[in-house]
Motif scaffolding. Sequence first.
Motif, PDB file in Angstrom:
ATOM      1  N   ARG A 120       0.790  -1.172   0.093  1.00 56.12           N
ATOM      2  CA  ARG A 120      -0.074  -0.083  -0.077  1.00 56.12           C
ATOM      3  C   ARG A 120       0.754   1.249  -0.068  1.00 56.12           C
ATOM      4  NH1 ARG A 120      -5.451  -1.232   2.036  1.00 56.12           N
ATOM      5  NH2 ARG A 120      -5.667  -3.353   1.547  1.00 56.12           N
ATOM      6  N   HIS A 121       1.871   1.265   0.589  1.00 56.27           N
ATOM      7  CA  HIS A 121       2.671   2.336   0.950  1.00 56.27           C
ATOM      8  C   HIS A 121       4.162   2.522  -0.097  1.00 56.27           C
ATOM      9  CE1 HIS A 121       0.682   3.775   4.577  1.00 56.27           C
ATOM     10  NE2 HIS A 121       0.490   2.405   4.852  1.00 56.27           N
ATOM     11  N   ALA A 122       4.070   1.553  -0.898  1.00 53.33           N
ATOM     12  CA  ALA A 122       5.242   1.766  -2.097  1.00 53.33           C
ATOM     13  C   ALA A 122       5.090   1.396  -3.493  1.00 53.33           C
ATOM     14  CB  ALA A 122       6.632   1.050  -1.400  1.00 53.33           C
ATOM     15  N   ALA A 123       6.148   1.606  -4.273  1.00 52.91           N
ATOM     16  CA  ALA A 123       5.880   1.060  -5.489  1.00 52.91           C
ATOM     17  C   ALA A 123       7.089  -0.041  -5.750  1.00 52.91           C
ATOM     18  CB  ALA A 123       6.057   2.347  -6.710  1.00 52.91           C
ATOM     19  N   CYS A 124       6.665  -1.310  -5.534  1.00 51.96           N
ATOM     20  CA  CYS A 124       7.463  -2.258  -5.544  1.00 51.96           C
ATOM     21  C   CYS A 124       7.189  -3.281  -6.755  1.00 51.96           C
ATOM     22  CB  CYS A 124       7.776  -2.981  -4.156  1.00 51.96           C
ATOM     23  SG  CYS A 124       8.522  -1.939  -2.970  1.00 51.96           S
ATOM     24  N   GLY A 125       7.976  -4.177  -7.122  1.00 55.24           N
ATOM     25  CA  GLY A 125       7.725  -5.223  -7.808  1.00 55.24           C
ATOM     26  C   GLY A 125       8.382  -5.157  -9.289  1.00 55.24           C
ATOM     27  N   THR A 126       7.910  -6.230 -10.233  1.00 56.61           N
ATOM     28  CA  THR A 126       8.331  -6.141 -11.620  1.00 56.61           C
ATOM     29  C   THR A 126       8.195  -4.684 -11.933  1.00 56.61           C
ATOM     30  OG1 THR A 126       6.536  -6.507 -12.370  1.00 56.61           O
ATOM     31  CG2 THR A 126       7.640  -8.368 -11.708  1.00 56.61           C
ATOM     32  N   PRO A 127       9.165  -4.517 -13.066  1.00 47.72           N
ATOM     33  CA  PRO A 127       8.669  -3.065 -13.877  1.00 47.72           C
ATOM     34  C   PRO A 127       7.549  -2.640 -14.184  1.00 47.72           C
ATOM     35  CG  PRO A 127      10.964  -4.023 -14.746  1.00 47.72           C
ATOM     36  CD  PRO A 127      10.084  -5.002 -13.893  1.00 47.72           C
ATOM     37  N   ALA A 128       6.548  -3.654 -14.645  1.00 51.10           N
ATOM     38  CA  ALA A 128       5.322  -3.180 -15.039  1.00 51.10           C
ATOM     39  C   ALA A 128       4.487  -3.085 -13.523  1.00 51.10           C
ATOM     40  CB  ALA A 128       4.537  -4.352 -15.783  1.00 51.10           C
ATOM     41  N   GLN A 129       4.782  -3.510 -12.678  1.00 48.39           N
ATOM     42  CA  GLN A 129       4.201  -3.425 -11.499  1.00 48.39           C
ATOM     43  C   GLN A 129       4.497  -1.799 -10.810  1.00 48.39           C
ATOM     44  OE1 GLN A 129       5.304  -7.052  -9.523  1.00 48.39           O
ATOM     45  NE2 GLN A 129       3.158  -7.736  -9.107  1.00 48.39           N
ATOM     46  N   VAL A 130       5.524  -1.684 -10.998  1.00 49.67           N
ATOM     47  CA  VAL A 130       6.291  -0.208 -10.357  1.00 49.67           C
ATOM     48  C   VAL A 130       5.706   0.755 -11.284  1.00 49.67           C
ATOM     49  CG1 VAL A 130       8.553   1.118 -10.341  1.00 49.67           C
ATOM     50  CG2 VAL A 130       8.364  -1.239  -9.440  1.00 49.67           C
ATOM     51  N   ARG A 131       5.557   0.731 -12.647  1.00 46.11           N
ATOM     52  CA  ARG A 131       5.336   1.689 -13.463  1.00 46.11           C
ATOM     53  C   ARG A 131       3.683   1.933 -13.051  1.00 46.11           C
ATOM     54  NH1 ARG A 131       5.846   5.271 -17.045  1.00 46.11           N
ATOM     55  NH2 ARG A 131       4.312   5.605 -18.903  1.00 46.11           N
ATOM     56  N   ALA A 132       2.697   0.955 -12.847  1.00 43.28           N
ATOM     57  CA  ALA A 132       1.409   1.184 -12.724  1.00 43.28           C
ATOM     58  C   ALA A 132       1.136   1.550 -11.119  1.00 43.28           C
ATOM     59  CB  ALA A 132       0.802  -0.470 -12.575  1.00 43.28           C
ATOM     60  N   LYS A 133       2.102   1.414 -10.277  1.00 38.98           N
ATOM     61  CA  LYS A 133       2.011   1.936  -9.010  1.00 38.98           C
ATOM     62  C   LYS A 133       2.383   3.550  -9.134  1.00 38.98           C
ATOM     63  CE  LYS A 133       0.624  -1.218  -5.970  1.00 38.98           C
ATOM     64  NZ  LYS A 133       1.711  -1.381  -5.003  1.00 38.98           N
TER      65      LYS A 133
END
Length: 319
Positions: free
Chosen positions: A274-287
């Motif tokens: 909920r509090h960060a943009a973490c994950g694969t490049p696609a997940q990060v960009r979506a966040k």
Amino acid sequence: MADLGISMDGRAPISDIPAQARTAEEGGATTLWIACHLFLRDPITTAAIALGATSRIKIALMAMSPYSVHPVFTAMAAATLDEMFPGRVILSLGAGAPGDLHAAGLEATNPLSTVAEAMAVSRALFRGELVNFQGKVLHVRGRRLVNGGRAIPIVLAASRPKMLALAGTAADGVLISAATVPPFVRACLDRAEPASGSVPFGRYGIVYTRVGASEREAMDQIRRPIGFVLRGPHHAENIRLAGAPLDQTALWNAYAAEDWAAVDRLVNDEVVRRHAACGTPAQVRAKLEGYRASGLDQVILGGLDDAESIAAALAAARA
């Protein structure tokens, strides 16, 4: 994608700063936000090194507190950096992290008045005026900056209603803390909205960001920095709006005891998600798009402590 910045929190070795700054510039970031966290590395020295290693990226001395550094000295530092690197310096003021101030034996009394007076003194000094300022807290008597006459923007770090309103009336922009969620960012920006829409006003927010081969790999790298921020009482409303329960008192005590197992248990996957943009490049960009949609003019990628992680985060954001 919104304009991008990079946040440096003072944990990385100072010898790494030139490479990190160059990587940020080459990756398309327009601003380096260099934090002033007590007991970590000095932001003014870090800023000078970063500016000297790059050619165009701006730096912001981030959330310099009038309780730990006198506003005259802060203005001196910003003006001196701008003298060598004109047009590339931003001053960010803030009351400071309560836990850090307490650890240094400092008490943040009358924060609204103190920060407002710090902004007024800084502006007068930057203009090159002979300053005679008699405030409730600050007093400057008949002096001017030797290198004044500089258009250095002042951005206010704020999260509470009255400080946000002050940003809208007296600052050139507002900076929203790391580890905040988009609904909280939106609420803060609404409170900081300037009265006149014609006045240039920057809306900046730090988002802890990590790219990994999987979401879990990325989250594990950022879990403790997120908890360090969220342990502060001023994040109670942010946590409420996130919707992922977090025991702040237990978290504060876990950090004080350096009980990392407890920290990792309290800052669970849902809190990080909920509090960060973490994950694969696609997940990060979506966040990150979610933060942009909250109204930020510049999304500042934080929690990145080496050149490789900075490059990966910027690449994901720009993809």
